[in-house]
Write an enzyme that holds these catalytic residues in place. Structure first.
Site, mmCIF file in Angstrom:
data_model
loop_
_atom_site.group_PDB
_atom_site.id
_atom_site.type_symbol
_atom_site.label_atom_id
_atom_site.label_comp_id
_atom_site.label_asym_id
_atom_site.label_seq_id
_atom_site.Cartn_x
_atom_site.Cartn_y
_atom_site.Cartn_z
ATOM 1 N N CYS A 1 9.818 -58.036 13.946
ATOM 2 C CA CYS A 1 9.877 -58.243 15.404
ATOM 3 C C CYS A 1 11.108 -57.610 16.047
ATOM 4 O O CYS A 1 11.171 -57.486 17.267
ATOM 5 C CB CYS A 1 9.812 -59.727 15.721
ATOM 6 S SG CYS A 1 8.300 -60.455 15.084
ATOM 7 N N HIS B 1 12.171 -61.018 22.810
ATOM 8 C CA HIS B 1 10.972 -60.881 21.976
ATOM 9 C C HIS B 1 10.075 -62.082 22.270
ATOM 10 O O HIS B 1 10.551 -63.218 22.361
ATOM 11 C CB HIS B 1 11.393 -60.853 20.508
ATOM 12 C CG HIS B 1 10.267 -61.068 19.558
ATOM 13 N ND1 HIS B 1 9.119 -60.313 19.589
ATOM 14 C CD2 HIS B 1 10.099 -61.972 18.539
ATOM 15 C CE1 HIS B 1 8.297 -60.737 18.635
ATOM 16 N NE2 HIS B 1 8.864 -61.734 17.995
ATOM 17 N N ASN C 1 2.222 -63.101 20.227
ATOM 18 C CA ASN C 1 3.317 -62.389 19.574
ATOM 19 C C ASN C 1 2.765 -61.101 18.951
ATOM 20 O O ASN C 1 2.070 -61.149 17.935
ATOM 21 C CB ASN C 1 3.914 -63.321 18.503
ATOM 22 C CG ASN C 1 5.068 -62.685 17.759
ATOM 23 O OD1 ASN C 1 5.315 -61.486 17.858
ATOM 24 N ND2 ASN C 1 5.776 -63.499 16.995
HETATM 25 O O1 UT7 Z 1 8.133 -63.290 15.741
HETATM 26 C C1 UT7 Z 1 8.856 -63.358 14.566
HETATM 27 C C2 UT7 Z 1 9.607 -64.599 14.419
HETATM 28 N N1 UT7 Z 1 8.733 -65.742 14.535
HETATM 29 C C3 UT7 Z 1 9.055 -66.735 15.338
HETATM 30 O O2 UT7 Z 1 10.055 -66.688 16.013
HETATM 31 C C4 UT7 Z 1 8.165 -67.935 15.297
HETATM 32 C C5 UT7 Z 1 8.995 -69.183 15.202
HETATM 33 N N2 UT7 Z 1 8.222 -70.388 14.959
HETATM 34 C C6 UT7 Z 1 7.364 -70.917 15.864
HETATM 35 O O3 UT7 Z 1 7.085 -70.341 16.892
HETATM 36 C C7 UT7 Z 1 6.811 -72.278 15.572
HETATM 37 O O4 UT7 Z 1 7.476 -72.811 14.452
HETATM 38 C C8 UT7 Z 1 5.275 -72.313 15.322
HETATM 39 C C9 UT7 Z 1 4.538 -72.067 16.612
HETATM 40 C C10 UT7 Z 1 4.870 -71.298 14.275
HETATM 41 C C11 UT7 Z 1 4.892 -73.715 14.841
HETATM 42 O O5 UT7 Z 1 5.312 -74.700 15.806
HETATM 43 P P1 UT7 Z 1 6.188 -75.960 15.384
HETATM 44 O O6 UT7 Z 1 6.409 -76.725 16.596
HETATM 45 O O7 UT7 Z 1 7.405 -75.445 14.646
HETATM 46 O O8 UT7 Z 1 5.225 -76.716 14.435
HETATM 47 P P2 UT7 Z 1 5.441 -77.182 12.910
HETATM 48 O O9 UT7 Z 1 5.159 -76.064 11.987
HETATM 49 O O10 UT7 Z 1 6.755 -77.891 12.797
HETATM 50 O O11 UT7 Z 1 4.294 -78.249 12.786
HETATM 51 C C12 UT7 Z 1 4.313 -79.486 13.550
HETATM 52 C C13 UT7 Z 1 2.994 -80.195 13.342
HETATM 53 C C14 UT7 Z 1 2.575 -80.290 11.886
HETATM 54 O O12 UT7 Z 1 1.883 -81.504 11.708
HETATM 55 P P3 UT7 Z 1 2.622 -82.778 11.057
HETATM 56 O O13 UT7 Z 1 3.076 -82.328 9.703
HETATM 57 O O14 UT7 Z 1 3.765 -83.093 11.973
HETATM 58 O O15 UT7 Z 1 1.547 -83.820 11.046
HETATM 59 C C15 UT7 Z 1 1.601 -79.143 11.721
HETATM 60 O O16 UT7 Z 1 0.670 -79.358 10.690
HETATM 61 O O17 UT7 Z 1 1.941 -79.468 13.992
HETATM 62 C C16 UT7 Z 1 0.912 -79.148 13.070
HETATM 63 N N3 UT7 Z 1 0.340 -77.856 13.425
HETATM 64 C C17 UT7 Z 1 -0.675 -77.723 14.275
HETATM 65 N N4 UT7 Z 1 -1.414 -78.619 14.953
HETATM 66 C C18 UT7 Z 1 -2.391 -78.138 15.758
HETATM 67 C C19 UT7 Z 1 0.743 -76.634 13.002
HETATM 68 N N5 UT7 Z 1 -0.015 -75.692 13.570
HETATM 69 C C20 UT7 Z 1 -0.909 -76.351 14.367
HETATM 70 C C21 UT7 Z 1 -1.954 -75.918 15.204
HETATM 71 N N6 UT7 Z 1 -2.663 -76.835 15.876
HETATM 72 N N7 UT7 Z 1 -2.251 -74.609 15.361
#
Ligand code: UT7
Length: 331
Positions: free
Chosen positions: A116, A256, A286
């Site tokens: 990225c 980004h 993204n």
């Molecule tokens: O571009 C290159 C660099 N990349 C980035 O900068 C991306 C950085 N990361 C992010 O944007 C975020 O971490 C994500 C969008 C990828 C994920 O969001 P998050 O708020 O960090 O979610 P998480 O992975 O901490 O998951 C929180 C909860 C989990 O459930 P539990 O364990 O709390 O019950 C996940 O299983 O949300 C759940 N979850 C979802 N639920 C519904 C993860 N993905 C989804 C989904 N729909 N698509």
């Protein structure tokens, strides 16, 4: 006399026609529009669905528009650098394939793999060829067809990525417009958090790697999120300090587009008004190497000659950085 700078003299972008909405994703994985919008700000992404089309085709579409907009004869382009992690093939490079597809015959090029941050790495590299006076027309393309490496059974990654391309023309400016400064950083130990496991020399493709779904982008989102915020904020701060810039000197922040929460957090750390922080993530998701040129393309009509832009990115590698740019023309 001002130093010779590398100015952006034109910008263009391309996104494929097919749109993948949050409602579409609800039918593919266990997710919902409310979660995706509140956690990422993304409403839809564009996906390349045409059989036989690849990153070079999206890059070529952007470059064709760029050549037309800047009234450039393809024969005058001397170099094309392509930022991508989804090149058409592992080799050869995609930069020279794009040149071939648009009729650029007197140039050479190469790909930059910095995920990225690839557009900033490429823009900075390209600017040196202009500043030294050896090149007068250099194109930088940021393109990624993330749909080719996204696992559409993994709800944590498939909701954020989209496909697209952006391209800029760089030419010398003796009036001081263009790239003023870049602070680029890397930390290879971060590779464990964002990578594609197989398909390279470490784990060449086998039936087992395919069965284990190792040819897709893997991301530990929460860890990457934390590093992204810190990397972008730290390098913005350093670039502002070493160029004696305060908040009100910056007309536009171009982050980004990885996650709306990151974009908003970065803006709020410096108290930038939201309307000066470019943001088009709802439409495209993204697009990895393409987010920054696509954002500038979408805001081009609002840009004025002399505007100060801070471009900032974070990505796999880890790679990150900030570039300070003086805009060269009225949009
Ligand atoms: O571009 C290159 C660099 N990349 C980035 O900068 C991306 C950085 N990361 C992010 O944007 C975020 O971490 C994500 C969008 C990828 C994920 O969001 P998050 O708020 O960090 O979610 P998480 O992975 O901490 O998951 C929180 C909860 C989990 O459930 P539990 O364990 O709390 O019950 C996940 O299983 O949300 C759940 N979850 C979802 N639920 C519904 C993860 N993905 C989804 C989904 N729909 N698509």
């Amino acid at each position: 006399m001002e130093l010779r700078r590398a100015a952006i003299t034109g910008i263009a972008g391309y996104t494929p026609d097919t749109v993948l909405t949050n409602a579409d994703l609800e039918k593919m994985v266990d997710t919902n529009d409310e979660w995706i919008v509140s956690r990422t700000g993304i409403k839809q992404r564009h996906i390349m669905k045409e059989p036989g089309k690849a990153s070079s085709d999206m890059g070529a579409e952007a470059v064709k528009v760029l050549l037309e907009k800047t009234n450039t004869d393809p024969a005058d382009v001397e170099m094309l650098i392509c930022a991508t992690v989804t090149g058409d093939m592992i080799f050869p490079d995609t930069a020279n394939t794009i040149c071939d597809k648009v009729g650029i015959k007197n140039a050479y090029g190469f790909d930059v793999n910095a995920a990225c941050s690839g557009f900033l790495y490429s823009l900075t590299t390209a600017s040196k060829f202009i500043e030294t006076g050896t090149h007068k027309k250099v194109i930088v393309v940021g393109v990624d067809m993330m749909s080719s490496i996204v696992d559409y059974t993994d709800r944590a990654t498939c909701i954020i990525f989209g496909d697209g391309a952006g391209a800029v023309m760089l030419e010398p400016s003796d009036e001081g417009y263009g790239v003023q400064d870049s602070l680029l950083k890397a930390d290879g130990s971060g590779r464990q958090y964002l990578h594609m496991k197989a398909g390279g020399s470490l784990h060449p493709a086998t039936l087992e790697t395919v069965a284990a779904r190792e040819h897709f982008a893997f991301q530990e989102g929460r860890t990457v999120f934390k590093h992204a915020v810190k990397g972008m904020v730290d390098t913005m701060k350093d670039v502002m300090e070493r160029n004696n810039l305060v908040r009100d000197d910056i007309n536009w922040v171009v982050p980004h587009q990885a996650n709306l929460r990151i974009i908003e957090y970065v803006g709020s750390m410096f108290d930038f008004p939201a309307e000066r922080v470019m943001n088009n993530i709802a439409m495209y998701g993204n697009t990895t190497s393409a987010t920054i040129p696509l954002a500038i393309r979408d805001y081009e009509s609002q840009l004025k000659k002399g505007d100060n832009l801070l471009l900032t990115a974070f990505g796999g590698g880890f790679t990150w950085g900030t570039t300070y740019l003086k805009w060269a023309y009225n949009g």
